[in-house]
Write a protein that holds these residues in place. Structure first.
Motif, short mmCIF file in Angstrom:
data_model
loop_
_atom_site.label_atom_id
_atom_site.label_comp_id
_atom_site.label_asym_id
_atom_site.label_seq_id
_atom_site.Cartn_x
_atom_site.Cartn_y
_atom_site.Cartn_z
N HIS A 83 0.85 -1.20 0.00
CA HIS A 83 0.00 0.00 0.00
C HIS A 83 0.88 1.24 0.00
O HIS A 83 2.03 1.19 0.40
N PHE A 84 0.33 2.35 -0.45
CA PHE A 84 1.03 3.64 -0.38
C PHE A 84 0.27 4.63 0.49
O PHE A 84 0.84 5.26 1.36
N GLY B 118 -7.80 6.02 0.46
CA GLY B 118 -8.13 5.03 -0.57
C GLY B 118 -7.88 5.52 -1.97
O GLY B 118 -8.67 5.27 -2.87
N ASN B 119 -6.78 6.22 -2.20
CA ASN B 119 -6.59 6.75 -3.55
C ASN B 119 -5.45 6.13 -4.33
O ASN B 119 -5.29 6.38 -5.49
N ARG C 144 -4.81 2.76 -4.74
CA ARG C 144 -5.30 1.50 -5.34
C ARG C 144 -4.26 0.40 -5.35
O ARG C 144 -4.35 -0.55 -6.14
N MET C 145 -3.25 0.52 -4.55
CA MET C 145 -2.22 -0.51 -4.53
C MET C 145 -2.68 -1.70 -3.70
O MET C 145 -2.15 -2.79 -3.82
N ILE D 181 -10.46 -2.40 -2.34
CA ILE D 181 -9.28 -1.90 -1.64
C ILE D 181 -9.32 -2.38 -0.19
O ILE D 181 -10.32 -2.27 0.50
#
Ligand code: SF4
Ligand code: SF4
Ligand code: SF4
Ligand code: SF4
Ligand code: FES
Lengths: 544, 167
Positions: free
Chosen positions: A36-37, A47-48, A50-51, A85
């Motif tokens: 995640h980033f 939640g932007n 999308r990783m 996500i």
């Protein structure tokens, strides 16, 4: 103690989690990492990036709200048509999560490809290289070469966000962690994105540069090298840094830190997680306040009357002079420092008691507090000073008494542990009246100028020990670098002095005690610490 | 253990046959082609891929190519490299947007083993092993090659991409 939990399966592993836990944290419980980033446990969810896409299935429920069983007797699970996500999905009963299916891997590869399209090939000059999430995930999900033949999007580079932070917009992955931190935690809504699509650019509102005491936390939060610390910029590559668990010595909060050092030079301090103290933040005041460690003016040899001597000579000289003053009926006073470790304060109190000195105090130090971490008490260990008896009642209340005693000529000797007493009401004129002034210090100042004996000590990064913070939590820290020259940790010097002064016919043992032994002696004598050891404090501290 | 000495015959004890056999071998070699090279008067002929002392290079614009990423320092097996990272001054021209440049770059030639790892790892093609193999000096300090000396030895290396220029 029944905490309600729900049961779910993540990659075939049964996990029990508290309702409300998101899937990234739930997977972490099962030892599975979901890349995640944008997600950060201490920040609101955006939640932007999308990783963190995963496959989520829910049990099919019959009309009676009971799971429908398939032919093999297991609940029938319905997977959604699209990936979900993980950061913004909370656990529920019977949920099945798959994090390593080909669909998920393909999605991650897709996200990585988009992120890398416009990413500059800056790794060789990027301070984040070596601890960059994008680099790490590019190894796992990157493609090795780009299919993108068009010109890359170019954005502002080396933007000076404020005096502490430098921004490189080309490296930004638009995760908005910094935006959320400044808005929600630091309380200054100043960062945001302008433009759209691949031209989106992080900026701060014109004329509103970040000016809180927590700006450098966005550098830690930034998963890539977009935000870098101006202080650390280009100074050392992170893979050379040795990380040592330490504490910030600049206020009574006692934030947990990691010192990054290479070959006895401290390059940076970063926060270390401790939910009971500082979560994962660190204030800029403490973080940047480490330069004094490498100050070229540091005291490096014991001095008697300004002339350098060896340690045994210095210790013997002090013990001898103290004994002479006591025999002549002179009083001895001690001024400790709440910047010293608990062990040092304990030894200092013991030394003064051994000299029948009842005049003992430490110097208070205060400043304005802020809403998050910074405490009004700028001493890291005032509670420790109180615990060991160096400070009693209101800290600093006996300093006037000591000053008066020196003025009357009753106090003939003064022991000072790590303070510049000229700033605390005992001026150079008073110090000149003393027959013996012994100062343990790390930097020269007005007090060391006036001292008959100067004993060079070690800065916090050069020794181990414990601090007790304002909330009464005892925490320990470890040495990261070596003290300059012949300088030694104060607890070692004080142990030596104590042995030399106590000289009851026995020769002081040639081996100096270890920090653990000093702590054990202290724990045996202070009721509040009965049964404590350094190990029992652990790396997260222990409440008194 | 007891070592039994061989019993020597009269001829053996005479010693002469062995001396003569040795002489014969020596004489046989005298008219043959000589292998010995008169180093240092006569230098080696180096093969194409010979690796000698590492040096730093500039590009065609005179720009120091090294950006002090310190990967070579990390990879160097005998720890011969020491990079002191630095920042290029703010007033530099636009093509100097690399921002980073070594303030100093030291290779300890008493340690370097000419392995070529630094050249291999460099992401900027900034360090190259040249053909010098006899790096000598009277003092150890002379064998600490600093940035200027390394750049002088390295010369210019054409850079077809100049990626930093396009920033
Ligand atoms: S942000 Fe990461 S991937 Fe991008 S240049 Fe810096 S180290 Fe490389
Ligand atoms: S600067 Fe860093 S933290 Fe801020 S949005 Fe960009 S990548 Fe995220
Ligand atoms: S050639 Fe090998 S030993 Fe010499 S500097 Fe390069 S990496 Fe180090
Ligand atoms: S020579 Fe190459 S590998 Fe070494 S610091 Fe410079 S850019 Fe990095
Ligand atoms: S971590 Fe879930 S979308 Fe970024």
């Amino acid at each position: 103690m029944s905490v309600e939990t729900v049961n779910l399966m993540i990659d075939g592993r049964a996990v029990q989690a508290v309702p409300g836990t998101n899937l990234i944290e739930a997977a972490r419980l099962a030892g599975i990492e979901i890349p995640h980033f944008c997600y950060h446990p201490q920040l609101p969810i955006a939640g932007n990036c999308r990783m963190c896409l995963v496959e989520v299935g829910l049990p099919q429920l019959g009309p009676d709200r009971k799971p429908v069983l398939a032919a093999d007797g297991r609940p029938r699970v319905n997977f959604g048509p699209k990936l979900t996500i993980a950061c913004n999905t909370t656990v529920s009963e019977g949920m099945v999560v798959l994090t390593r299916t080909p669909r998920v891997i393909k999605a991650r590869r897709g996200v990585m490809e988009f992120l890398l399209i416009n990413h500059p090939l800056d790794c060789p000059i990027c301070d984040q290289a070596g601890e960059c999430r994008l680099q790490e995930l590019a190894v796992d999900y990157g493609q090795g070469c780009s299919r993108f033949v068009e010109e890359k999007e170019h954005k502002p580079k080396h933007v000076v966000l404020n005096a502490k932070v430098t921004l490189d917009d080309e490296r930004c992955v638009l995760c908005s962690r910094c935006v959320r931190f400044m808005r929600e935690v630091a309380g200054q809504d100043c960062l945001g994105f302008v433009k759209r699509g691949s031209r989106s650019t992080l900026t701060c509102y014109p004329g509103q540069e970040p000016n809180t005491n927590y700006d450098l936390n966005i550098v830690d939060l930034c998963p890539v090298g977009a935000l870098t610390s101006t202080d650390f910029r280009f100074r050392q590559r992170v893979w050379f840094l040795k990380e040592t668990r330490s504490l910030c010595p600049h206020c009574a909060t006692g934030c947990n830190t990691l010192i990054g050092s290479r070959e006895d030079v401290v390059y940076r301090q970063t926060p270390r997680d401790n939910p009971a103290v500082n979560q994962c933040w660190l204030c800029d005041f403490g973080r940047l306040n480490y330069k004094f460690i490498g100050d070229p003016a540091r005291l490096t040899t014991p001095l008697i009357g300004g002339a350098g001597v060896e340690w045994p000579a210095a210790i013997a000289h002090v013990a001898e002079r103290l004994a002479a003053i006591r025999t002549a009926g002179g009083q001895i006073a001690g001024i400790g420092s709440a910047r010293a470790t608990t062990e040092e304060l304990f030894l200092f109190a013991k030394l003064c008691q051994g000299l029948d000195s009842t005049l003992l105090d430490s110097v208070p130090r205060s400043g304005a507090a802020d809403k998050l971490l910074l405490d009004t008490d700028r001493n890291p260990n005032m509670r420790g000073a109180q615990l060991t008896g160096v400070a009693s009642g209101t800290p600093g209340s006996r300093l006037a008494e000591i000053a008066a005693g020196i003025a009357r000529g009753e106090i003939k000797a003064l022991l000072v542990l790590g303070e510049d007493v000229t700033a605390a009401g005992i001026g150079a004129d008073l110090l000149a009246k003393l027959e013996l002034l012994v100062v343990l210090a790390i930097l020269p100042g007005a007090t060391t100028q006036a001292a008959h004996v100067v004993l060079p000590g070690a800065a916090f990064a050069e020794k181990g020990g414990t601090f007790v913070n304002a909330k009464g939590r005892m925490q320990q820290f470890h040495p990261a670098v070596a003290a300059p020259g012949a300088a030694r940790a104060e607890w070692q010097v004080l142990s030596g002095l104590l042995a030399a002064v106590a000289k009851d016919g026995k020769k002081p043992s040639p081996e100096s005690p270890s920090l653990g032994t000093v702590f054990a002696t202290m724990a045996a004598e202070i009721p509040a610490l009965a049964g404590w050891t350094l190990e029992s404090i652990g790396e997260q501290g222990r409440n008194l | 253990m007891k070592v039994r000495r061989p019993k020597l015959t009269f001829l053996d004890r005479l010693y002469l046959p062995q001396i003569l056999a040795g002489m014969w071998t020596t004489l046989k070699h005298m008219p043959r082609k000589k292998f010995t090279r008169q180093y240092p008067e006569e230098k080696f002929k180096l093969l194409g891929k010979y690796r000698g002392a590492p040096t730093l290079v500039r590009n065609q614009d005179g720009q120091v190519k090294c950006v002090s990423c310190q990967l070579c320092e990390f990879v160097c097996p005998p720890k011969a490299i020491r990079v002191i990272p630095g920042q290029r001054d703010a007033g530099a021209p636009a093509e100097a947007r690399i921002e980073k440049e070594p303030a100093d770059f030291i290779i300890d030639m008493t340690r370097c083993i000419y392995c070529g790892q630094c050249e291999e790892v460099c992401p900027e093609q900034a360090i190259f092993l040249k053909k010098d193999f006899a790096v000598t000096g009277y003092k150890r300090a002379e064998l600490q090659f600093h940035k200027d000396k390394l750049l002088e030895l390295g010369g210019v290396h054409e850079d077809p991409i100049c990626k930093w220029k396009k920033k």
